[in-house]
Write an enzyme that holds these catalytic residues in place. Structure first.
Site, PDB file in Angstrom:
ATOM      1  CG  HIS A  69      53.357  33.918  -6.555  1.00 52.87           C
ATOM      2  ND1 HIS A  69      53.594  32.930  -7.470  1.00 52.87           N
ATOM      3  CD2 HIS A  69      52.196  33.592  -5.949  1.00 52.87           C
ATOM      4  CE1 HIS A  69      52.620  32.032  -7.411  1.00 52.87           C
ATOM      5  NE2 HIS A  69      51.755  32.415  -6.502  1.00 52.87           N
ATOM      6  CG  HIS A 125      56.271  34.709  -3.291  1.00 54.17           C
ATOM      7  ND1 HIS A 125      57.542  34.310  -3.623  1.00 54.17           N
ATOM      8  CD2 HIS A 125      55.474  33.639  -3.523  1.00 54.17           C
ATOM      9  CE1 HIS A 125      57.517  33.049  -4.032  1.00 54.17           C
ATOM     10  NE2 HIS A 125      56.267  32.611  -3.985  1.00 54.17           N
ATOM     11  CD  GLU A 130      53.480  28.350 -12.811  1.00 53.93           C
ATOM     12  OE1 GLU A 130      53.346  29.040 -13.848  1.00 53.93           O
ATOM     13  OE2 GLU A 130      54.184  28.720 -11.848  1.00 53.93           O
ATOM     14  CG  ASP A 170      50.497  24.352 -11.694  1.00 53.92           C
ATOM     15  OD1 ASP A 170      51.161  24.679 -10.684  1.00 53.92           O
ATOM     16  OD2 ASP A 170      49.432  24.914 -12.016  1.00 53.92           O
ATOM     17  NE  ARG A 217      59.462  30.974 -11.835  1.00 52.69           N
ATOM     18  CZ  ARG A 217      60.773  31.005 -11.631  1.00 52.69           C
ATOM     19  NH1 ARG A 217      61.558  31.579 -12.493  1.00 52.69           N
ATOM     20  NH2 ARG A 217      61.295  30.442 -10.559  1.00 52.69           N
ATOM     21  CD  GLU A 220      45.747  22.386  -8.059  1.00 53.77           C
ATOM     22  OE1 GLU A 220      45.473  22.780  -6.909  1.00 53.77           O
ATOM     23  OE2 GLU A 220      46.664  22.884  -8.749  1.00 53.77           O
TER      24      GLU A 220
HETATM   25  C1  UD1 Z   1      56.785  28.493  -7.443  1.00 57.82           C
HETATM   26  C2  UD1 Z   1      56.062  27.732  -8.547  1.00 57.82           C
HETATM   27  C3  UD1 Z   1      54.676  28.313  -8.784  1.00 57.82           C
HETATM   28  C4  UD1 Z   1      53.892  28.422  -7.490  1.00 57.82           C
HETATM   29  C5  UD1 Z   1      54.708  29.197  -6.471  1.00 57.82           C
HETATM   30  C6  UD1 Z   1      53.992  29.229  -5.148  1.00 57.82           C
HETATM   31  C7  UD1 Z   1      57.404  26.823 -10.369  1.00 57.82           C
HETATM   32  C8  UD1 Z   1      57.977  27.059 -11.716  1.00 57.82           C
HETATM   33  N1  UD1 Z   1      56.793  27.848  -9.795  1.00 57.82           N
HETATM   34  O1  UD1 Z   1      57.043  29.811  -7.919  1.00 57.82           O
HETATM   35  O2  UD1 Z   1      53.961  27.464  -9.686  1.00 57.82           O
HETATM   36  O3  UD1 Z   1      52.691  29.085  -7.754  1.00 57.82           O
HETATM   37  O4  UD1 Z   1      55.982  28.548  -6.281  1.00 57.82           O
HETATM   38  O5  UD1 Z   1      54.479  30.251  -4.323  1.00 57.82           O
HETATM   39  O6  UD1 Z   1      57.509  25.735  -9.850  1.00 57.82           O
HETATM   40  N2  UD1 Z   1      62.163  31.851  -2.032  1.00 57.82           N
HETATM   41  C9  UD1 Z   1      62.759  31.887  -0.785  1.00 57.82           C
HETATM   42  N3  UD1 Z   1      62.203  31.127   0.224  1.00 57.82           N
HETATM   43  C10 UD1 Z   1      61.097  30.369   0.050  1.00 57.82           C
HETATM   44  C11 UD1 Z   1      60.488  30.372  -1.226  1.00 57.82           C
HETATM   45  C12 UD1 Z   1      61.045  31.102  -2.261  1.00 57.82           C
HETATM   46  O7  UD1 Z   1      63.740  32.557  -0.567  1.00 57.82           O
HETATM   47  O8  UD1 Z   1      60.652  29.729   1.005  1.00 57.82           O
HETATM   48  C13 UD1 Z   1      62.753  32.658  -3.125  1.00 57.82           C
HETATM   49  C14 UD1 Z   1      64.120  32.113  -3.596  1.00 57.82           C
HETATM   50  O9  UD1 Z   1      64.946  33.177  -3.954  1.00 57.82           O
HETATM   51  C15 UD1 Z   1      63.723  31.302  -4.837  1.00 57.82           C
HETATM   52  C16 UD1 Z   1      62.632  32.197  -5.404  1.00 57.82           C
HETATM   53  O10 UD1 Z   1      61.892  32.637  -4.270  1.00 57.82           O
HETATM   54  O11 UD1 Z   1      64.797  31.103  -5.729  1.00 57.82           O
HETATM   55  C17 UD1 Z   1      61.729  31.565  -6.431  1.00 57.82           C
HETATM   56  O12 UD1 Z   1      61.211  30.313  -5.999  1.00 57.82           O
HETATM   57  P1  UD1 Z   1      60.609  29.294  -7.121  1.00 57.82           P
HETATM   58  O13 UD1 Z   1      60.031  28.119  -6.430  1.00 57.82           O
HETATM   59  O14 UD1 Z   1      61.618  29.043  -8.176  1.00 57.82           O
HETATM   60  O15 UD1 Z   1      59.480  30.141  -7.851  1.00 57.82           O
HETATM   61  P2  UD1 Z   1      58.142  30.771  -7.308  1.00 57.82           P
HETATM   62  O16 UD1 Z   1      57.977  32.039  -8.049  1.00 57.82           O
HETATM   63  O17 UD1 Z   1      58.130  30.766  -5.843  1.00 57.82           O
HETATM   64  N1  UDP Z   2      49.398  31.474   1.938  1.00 56.26           N
HETATM   65  C1  UDP Z   2      50.001  31.440   3.199  1.00 56.26           C
HETATM   66  N2  UDP Z   2      50.657  32.563   3.637  1.00 56.26           N
HETATM   67  C2  UDP Z   2      50.752  33.692   2.896  1.00 56.26           C
HETATM   68  C3  UDP Z   2      50.146  33.717   1.606  1.00 56.26           C
HETATM   69  C4  UDP Z   2      49.494  32.578   1.161  1.00 56.26           C
HETATM   70  O1  UDP Z   2      49.920  30.435   3.898  1.00 56.26           O
HETATM   71  O2  UDP Z   2      51.351  34.676   3.359  1.00 56.26           O
HETATM   72  C5  UDP Z   2      48.726  30.249   1.447  1.00 56.26           C
HETATM   73  C6  UDP Z   2      47.323  30.440   0.905  1.00 56.26           C
HETATM   74  O3  UDP Z   2      46.364  30.209   1.919  1.00 56.26           O
HETATM   75  C7  UDP Z   2      47.232  29.394  -0.204  1.00 56.26           C
HETATM   76  C8  UDP Z   2      48.671  29.230  -0.666  1.00 56.26           C
HETATM   77  O4  UDP Z   2      49.495  29.802   0.340  1.00 56.26           O
HETATM   78  O5  UDP Z   2      46.812  28.143   0.290  1.00 56.26           O
HETATM   79  C9  UDP Z   2      48.909  29.919  -1.984  1.00 56.26           C
HETATM   80  O6  UDP Z   2      50.265  29.918  -2.273  1.00 56.26           O
HETATM   81  P1  UDP Z   2      50.899  30.759  -3.447  1.00 56.26           P
HETATM   82  O7  UDP Z   2      50.044  31.945  -3.721  1.00 56.26           O
HETATM   83  O8  UDP Z   2      52.319  30.982  -3.074  1.00 56.26           O
HETATM   84  O9  UDP Z   2      50.898  29.737  -4.663  1.00 56.26           O
HETATM   85  P2  UDP Z   2      49.811  29.348  -5.775  1.00 56.26           P
HETATM   86  O10 UDP Z   2      48.581  28.895  -5.086  1.00 56.26           O
HETATM   87  O11 UDP Z   2      49.602  30.535  -6.648  1.00 56.26           O
HETATM   88  O12 UDP Z   2      50.491  28.252  -6.546  1.00 56.26           O
END
Ligand code: UD1
Ligand code: UDP
Length: 375
Positions: free
Chosen positions: A213, A245, A131, A95, A215, A117
């Protein structure tokens, strides 16, 4: 049959990794692996652990990206991918914005979408946000719905999806988890590496693992979560470990409120093998993560879900997870109960995973082949 597999974030990479691996070994299917780069370091680390090299990397991530900017960048970046690759089918997972835009882009090109999923619903458009909307939008456009559980299948039937388009495969998160757990059990060198990475774990103390994490919790909700964890750390002798995160909206309050607590260890995001090892060593998990709710039941580690609702009712119904909201008082109360009351703890500590049996990827591949030969 050319199958375009799209993923962009850490959880999508984990859940698509076993699907990619099976499709790469399925004669008749040519997988095209496209990493959108919605996440960077966090998804790259997963790809490294699973040995995935994407065929295409769209590299869209910007620090502190907005939903509008990300959506627009993804749509523009995907257009040439569809033009050049001419896929017969597109697979998206979950999602995220990557999954939602990927499904929409495929729909615009008349390419059938398979949704991995599928069918998760809270029934509340505000939680998880955005989501819940993303997964519904994908549900409208998908042709094949690969659901993790009976509840997810029922959600789709209620929305009018035809029975013949719903395939109850389980969630490939369990395939990934079993693969990694097997490696940790059978590879002595990997076990030794993990023992050395986590040499700080004190076996006589309780270990509480935290992640967060979402939003919809940013701002007040996230402050409450951090204040609750601070109080747990200050008022019990448990150790708290929190891989933080990379989202800047998460890192600021976490560092400000928890940075100075002596029994809270703030870590950078862990590699998947490290995180699986750490889940196994933890006594209790506090999280708002979807994937972790699906993984923890395989370890018998109780989960307190720091959200108001969950689309993963199966773990709650099985008694291995509990909703505590983003509410400091409730988080502290429930955590203290599980840390101090042995009977309450053992009632929640059971190995039972309702989300799959490790064969989801195979079932998805079988369905793709069956449909290829039928069309
Ligand atoms: C996203 C997904 C959420 C998912 C989550 C998993 C959307 C709207 N949200 O949220 O559904 O649960 O990922 O973690 O798609 N960033 C880094 N490096 C990385 C990853 C993230 O620097 O490797 C930082 C960046 O500043 C980026 C911010 O995190 O802009 C947010 O990333 P984004 O994918 O927009 O949202 P998440 O909150 O990570
Ligand atoms: N995970 C990881 N390293 C971490 C924290 C989580 O590999 O430091 C893995 C965890 O095992 C799970 C996935 O990341 O499979 C969950 O990701 P996240 O919580 O970012 O996203 P969500 O599942 O909420 O979309």
């Amino acid at each position: 049959m050319r199958v375009l597999i799209l993923f962009g974030t850490r959880p999508e990479a984990i859940k698509m990794a076993p699907v990619i691996s099976v499709l790469r070994n399925t004669p008749g299917i040519t997988p095209i692996v496209c990493f959108t780069g919605q996440h960077r370091a966090m998804a790259l680390s997963v790809m490294e652990v699973f040995g995935i090299t994407p065929d295409i990397d769209l590299n869209v991530m910007k620090p502190g990206q907005t939903l509008e900017g990300l959506t627009a960048d993804l749509m523009m970046a995907l257009q040439p991918v569809f033009e050049e690759q001419k896929p017969d089918m597109v697979l998206v997972q979950g999602d995220t914005t990557t999954a939602m835009v990927g499904a929409l882009a495929a729909f615009y090109r008349h390419v059938p979408v398979g949704h991995v999923e599928a069918g998760l619903r809270t029934g509340d458009m505000g939680q998880p946000w955005p989501e819940e909307a993303n997964r519904r939008i994908i549900g409208i456009m998908a042709k094949r719905h690969y659901t993790p559980t009976r509840l997810a299948s029922e959600n789709l039937r209620r929305e009018g999806v035809s029975d013949s388009d719903i395939i109850e495969t389980g969630n490939p998160v369990v395939d990934a988890l079993l693969f990694m757990r097997n490696r940790l059990q059978t590879e002595a060198a990997l076990r030794e590496k993990m023992a050395s990475v986590f040499d700080w774990i004190n076996p006589v103390k309780k270990l509480v693992l935290v992640t967060g994490h979402r939003r919809e919790s940013f701002g007040k909700g996230f402050e409450e979560i951090c204040l609750a964890i601070r109080e747990i750390a200050d008022s019990t002798d448990a150790d708290v470990v929190y891989p933080v995160h990379l989202n800047p909206n998460v890192r600021e309050p976490v560092k400000r409120i928890l940075g100075s607590a002596s029994n809270v260890r703030l870590l950078e995001p862990l590699a998947y093998d490290e995180f699986i090892y750490l889940m196994d060593k933890s006594d209790l998990i506090l999280t708002d993560s979807g994937g972790i709710q699906e993984e923890a039941p395989s370890f018998g580690t109780p989960v307190l879900i720091m959200r108001e609702t969950s689309e993963r009712r199966e773990a709650i119904d099985a008694g291995v997870a509990r909703l505590v909201g983003a509410n400091a008082e409730r988080i502290v109360e429930e955590t203290r109960k599980l840390l101090l009351d042995e009977a309450a703890y053992s009632a929640m500590s059971r190995v039972h995973n309702p989300f799959g049996d490790g064969t989801a990827s195979l079932k998805i591949a079988e369905d793709i082949l069956k449909n290829a030969s039928a069309s």
